[in-house]
Design a protein around this motif. Structure first.
Motif, PDB file in Angstrom:
ATOM      1  N   SER A  98       0.835  -1.200   0.000  1.00 26.27           N
ATOM      2  CA  SER A  98       0.000   0.000   0.000  1.00 26.27           C
ATOM      3  C   SER A  98       0.867   1.246   0.000  1.00 26.27           C
ATOM      4  CB  SER A  98      -0.936   0.011   1.218  1.00 26.27           C
ATOM      5  OG  SER A  98      -0.192   0.103   2.420  1.00 26.27           O
ATOM      6  N   SER A  99       0.282   2.320  -0.501  1.00 22.41           N
ATOM      7  CA  SER A  99       0.945   3.619  -0.509  1.00 22.41           C
ATOM      8  C   SER A  99      -0.118   4.703  -0.457  1.00 22.41           C
ATOM      9  CB  SER A  99       1.815   3.780  -1.765  1.00 22.41           C
ATOM     10  OG  SER A  99       2.507   5.018  -1.749  1.00 22.41           O
ATOM     11  N   GLU A 100       0.190   5.813   0.193  1.00 20.87           N
ATOM     12  CA  GLU A 100      -0.752   6.920   0.330  1.00 20.87           C
ATOM     13  C   GLU A 100      -0.165   8.184  -0.269  1.00 20.87           C
ATOM     14  OE1 GLU A 100      -2.516   7.611   4.097  1.00 20.87           O
ATOM     15  OE2 GLU A 100      -2.758   5.487   4.596  1.00 20.87           O
ATOM     16  N   GLY A 101      -1.048   9.020  -0.794  1.00 18.78           N
ATOM     17  CA  GLY A 101      -0.624  10.283  -1.376  1.00 18.78           C
ATOM     18  C   GLY A 101      -1.810  11.046  -1.919  1.00 18.78           C
ATOM     19  N   SER A 102      -1.521  12.096  -2.652  1.00 18.19           N
ATOM     20  CA  SER A 102      -2.581  12.966  -3.156  1.00 18.19           C
ATOM     21  C   SER A 102      -2.892  12.766  -4.630  1.00 18.19           C
ATOM     22  CB  SER A 102      -2.183  14.440  -2.923  1.00 18.19           C
ATOM     23  OG  SER A 102      -0.926  14.722  -3.537  1.00 18.19           O
ATOM     24  N   HIS A 103      -2.134  11.903  -5.336  1.00 16.91           N
ATOM     25  CA  HIS A 103      -2.353  11.704  -6.768  1.00 16.91           C
ATOM     26  C   HIS A 103      -2.354  10.211  -7.084  1.00 16.91           C
ATOM     27  CE1 HIS A 103      -1.880  15.995  -7.487  1.00 16.91           C
ATOM     28  NE2 HIS A 103      -0.751  15.956  -6.786  1.00 16.91           N
ATOM     29  N   PRO A 104      -3.471   9.662  -7.573  1.00 18.63           N
ATOM     30  CA  PRO A 104      -3.521   8.225  -7.894  1.00 18.63           C
ATOM     31  C   PRO A 104      -2.455   7.788  -8.881  1.00 18.63           C
ATOM     32  CG  PRO A 104      -5.731   9.155  -7.853  1.00 18.63           C
ATOM     33  CD  PRO A 104      -4.787  10.309  -7.742  1.00 18.63           C
ATOM     34  N   GLY A 105      -2.129   8.624  -9.856  1.00 14.43           N
ATOM     35  CA  GLY A 105      -1.114   8.259 -10.827  1.00 14.43           C
ATOM     36  C   GLY A 105       0.249   8.057 -10.188  1.00 14.43           C
ATOM     37  N   GLU A 106       0.621   8.924  -9.243  1.00 16.63           N
ATOM     38  CA  GLU A 106       1.893   8.777  -8.551  1.00 16.63           C
ATOM     39  C   GLU A 106       1.908   7.518  -7.686  1.00 16.63           C
ATOM     40  OE1 GLU A 106       2.702  12.270  -6.338  1.00 16.63           O
ATOM     41  OE2 GLU A 106       2.847  13.585  -8.107  1.00 16.63           O
ATOM     42  N   LEU A 107       0.784   7.214  -7.071  1.00 19.48           N
ATOM     43  CA  LEU A 107       0.705   6.008  -6.249  1.00 19.48           C
ATOM     44  C   LEU A 107       0.903   4.759  -7.093  1.00 19.48           C
ATOM     45  CD1 LEU A 107      -2.312   6.857  -3.898  1.00 19.48           C
ATOM     46  CD2 LEU A 107       0.123   7.188  -3.503  1.00 19.48           C
ATOM     47  N   LEU A 108       0.314   4.736  -8.294  1.00 20.88           N
ATOM     48  CA  LEU A 108       0.478   3.584  -9.176  1.00 20.88           C
ATOM     49  C   LEU A 108       1.935   3.432  -9.594  1.00 20.88           C
ATOM     50  CD1 LEU A 108      -0.736   1.260 -10.778  1.00 20.88           C
ATOM     51  CD2 LEU A 108      -1.203   2.872 -12.634  1.00 20.88           C
ATOM     52  N   ALA A 109       2.609   4.559  -9.863  1.00 27.35           N
ATOM     53  CA  ALA A 109       4.018   4.493 -10.250  1.00 27.35           C
ATOM     54  C   ALA A 109       4.865   3.923  -9.106  1.00 27.35           C
ATOM     55  CB  ALA A 109       4.513   5.882 -10.637  1.00 27.35           C
ATOM     56  N   ARG A 110       4.538   4.304  -7.875  1.00 36.17           N
ATOM     57  CA  ARG A 110       5.270   3.758  -6.735  1.00 36.17           C
ATOM     58  C   ARG A 110       5.039   2.252  -6.609  1.00 36.17           C
ATOM     59  NH1 ARG A 110       3.368   7.966  -2.036  1.00 36.17           N
ATOM     60  NH2 ARG A 110       4.134   9.929  -2.971  1.00 36.17           N
ATOM     61  N   ILE A 111       3.779   1.848  -6.739  1.00 37.15           N
ATOM     62  CA  ILE A 111       3.450   0.427  -6.592  1.00 37.15           C
ATOM     63  C   ILE A 111       4.126  -0.398  -7.677  1.00 37.15           C
ATOM     64  CG2 ILE A 111       1.566  -1.250  -6.738  1.00 37.15           C
ATOM     65  CD1 ILE A 111       1.501   0.210  -4.127  1.00 37.15           C
ATOM     66  N   GLU A 112       4.077   0.076  -8.900  1.00 38.73           N
ATOM     67  CA  GLU A 112       4.666  -0.685 -10.006  1.00 38.73           C
ATOM     68  C   GLU A 112       6.185  -0.753  -9.919  1.00 38.73           C
ATOM     69  OE1 GLU A 112       1.460  -0.269 -13.646  1.00 38.73           O
ATOM     70  OE2 GLU A 112       3.073   1.219 -13.507  1.00 38.73           O
ATOM     71  N   ALA A 113       6.807   0.178  -9.176  1.00 42.73           N
ATOM     72  CA  ALA A 113       8.261   0.168  -9.033  1.00 42.73           C
ATOM     73  C   ALA A 113       8.746  -0.973  -8.146  1.00 42.73           C
ATOM     74  CB  ALA A 113       8.745   1.503  -8.471  1.00 42.73           C
ATOM     75  N   ILE A 114       7.835  -1.569  -7.374  1.00 49.25           N
ATOM     76  CA  ILE A 114       8.181  -2.696  -6.505  1.00 49.25           C
ATOM     77  C   ILE A 114       7.800  -3.983  -7.218  1.00 49.25           C
ATOM     78  CG2 ILE A 114       7.886  -3.737  -4.246  1.00 49.25           C
ATOM     79  CD1 ILE A 114       9.176  -0.960  -4.228  1.00 49.25           C
ATOM     80  N   ALA A 115       8.781  -4.807  -7.520  1.00 54.48           N
ATOM     81  CA  ALA A 115       8.530  -6.068  -8.234  1.00 54.48           C
ATOM     82  C   ALA A 115       7.639  -6.979  -7.405  1.00 54.48           C
ATOM     83  CB  ALA A 115       9.843  -6.766  -8.542  1.00 54.48           C
ATOM     84  N   PRO A 116       6.680  -7.649  -8.036  1.00 56.70           N
ATOM     85  CA  PRO A 116       5.818  -8.577  -7.282  1.00 56.70           C
ATOM     86  C   PRO A 116       6.593  -9.658  -6.542  1.00 56.70           C
ATOM     87  CG  PRO A 116       4.904  -8.153  -9.461  1.00 56.70           C
ATOM     88  CD  PRO A 116       6.264  -7.533  -9.440  1.00 56.70           C
ATOM     89  N   GLN A 117       7.739 -10.089  -7.103  1.00 57.86           N
ATOM     90  CA  GLN A 117       8.533 -11.110  -6.426  1.00 57.86           C
ATOM     91  C   GLN A 117       9.007 -10.651  -5.059  1.00 57.86           C
ATOM     92  OE1 GLN A 117       8.972  -9.872  -9.494  1.00 57.86           O
ATOM     93  NE2 GLN A 117      10.029 -11.298 -10.845  1.00 57.86           N
ATOM     94  N   ARG A 118       9.084  -9.337  -4.854  1.00 59.70           N
ATOM     95  CA  ARG A 118       9.550  -8.800  -3.566  1.00 59.70           C
ATOM     96  C   ARG A 118       8.593  -9.133  -2.438  1.00 59.70           C
ATOM     97  NH1 ARG A 118      11.765  -7.623   0.328  1.00 59.70           N
ATOM     98  NH2 ARG A 118      13.041  -5.815   0.852  1.00 59.70           N
ATOM     99  N   GLN A 119       7.339  -9.395  -2.766  1.00 60.58           N
ATOM    100  CA  GLN A 119       6.335  -9.667  -1.740  1.00 60.58           C
ATOM    101  C   GLN A 119       6.235 -11.146  -1.392  1.00 60.58           C
ATOM    102  OE1 GLN A 119       3.476  -6.557  -3.888  1.00 60.58           O
ATOM    103  NE2 GLN A 119       2.569  -7.287  -1.992  1.00 60.58           N
TER     104      GLN A 119
END
Length: 298
Positions: free
Chosen positions: A94-115
């Motif tokens: 999860s990530s919080e902020g004021s712009h959905p587009g920026e949040l998506l960029a943050r989420i996509e920067a973390i590889a799914p394998q990391r979880q």
């Protein structure tokens, strides 16, 4: 009279999502190939859910990704990525902020394998949140929780097994330490369950006696204090002695030390470690089959 469906925000009222708001908020995500799931979306709670997306080809794992965009307060958004593997626990980011587009960029920067992590044949699902670092720009991956499942062996009972660790206060050192200790615990558990119960005692007999000693420390401390108090009655201590003042103030200091500890001590006499006589950690399938009555003919 205020509508009951509205919630008052310190800045402005937050109302249920309208159709036009949904179209505006999902635009950065739809441009990245996500499709909104209107049936799962909750307009009253201002929560937009996107349809599951298979990310096996992209990440090399057969996981499904579900995104949920929440708008709990005005100008505040929370994007949650939930990854699901067949037969495994869910892993969230999860990530919080004021712009959905920026949040998506943050989420996509973390590889799914990391979880997800595979340790000794056991899959660990880890839940993270992204937080800004001290410089306010770099995002830190903070571990919220983790879960490991050993197929056919473990099941949840209440809060499960618990333990305590001394951890660094700051990130990312805190999360990295938890990850390492979790890997060690899962590897140890997998090895233990793969061996006969008697082997556990043979391999870790010293550690088991160490646990017994640590569990008896509270009781031994109480017995030591009682013995010391009895011994002081046999000693002639001058009235103006510093030792007498220390003895007089020791009980309240002891209480402060007791309640200032991370965990309250348990006063118990633990059982002595002995090797188990069981043939396996798992219930016998043969015995289980014999105890199960045959189905009655219809």
């Amino acid at each position: 009279m205020r509508n009951a469906l509205w919630r008052q925000d310190p800045v402005k009222a937050v109302h249920p999502l309208t159709h036009h708001e949904i179209l505006r908020l999902i635009e950065p995500l739809t441009r990245r190939g996500r499709q909104v799931d209107l049936a799962a979306t909750n307009r009253l709670e201002r929560s937009i859910v996107f349809k599951p997306k298979l990310i096996a080809a992209e990440a090399g794992i057969g996981a499904y990704e579900i995104l949920r965009l929440e708008n709990p307060r005005a100008d505040n958004f929370r994007l949650i990525r939930t990854l699901t593997l067949p037969g495994a626990a869910e892993a969230r980011l999860s990530s919080e902020g004021s712009h959905p587009g920026e949040l998506l960029a943050r989420i996509e920067a973390i590889a799914p394998q990391r979880q997800f992590q595979l340790v000794a044949g056991c899959l660990i699902a880890r839940n993270y949140r992204l937080e800004p670092g001290r410089d306010g720009r770099a995002m830190l991956l903070v571990l919220n929780s983790a879960e490991a499942r050993l197929e056919g062996v473990l099941r949840r009972r209440g809060a499960g097994w618990t333990g305590s660790l001394r951890l660094p206060r700051s990130e990312p050192a805190r999360s990295r330490r938890i990850e390492r200790e979790l890997e060690r615990a899962v590897a140890h558990l997998a090895q233990t369950l793969a061996e006969p119960p008697r082997r556990f005692h043979e391999r870790l007999v010293g550690a088991r006696w160490g646990v017994v000693f640590r569990r008896t420390i509270p009781v031994l401390s109480c017995l030591g204090l009682i013995a010391a108090t009895a011994a002081l009655t046999l000693v002639d201590i001058p009235q103006d002695s510093m030792l007498l003042m220390m003895i007089f103030n020791f009980p309240p200091l002891l209480m402060l030390m007791l309640f200032g500890m991370r965990e309250l001590p348990r006063f118990e006499i633990p059982p002595l470690p002995r090797p188990s006589t069981a043939a396996s950690w798992l219930p016998s399938t043969v015995a289980g089959a014999a105890a199960t009555p045959d189905p009655q003919p219809s």
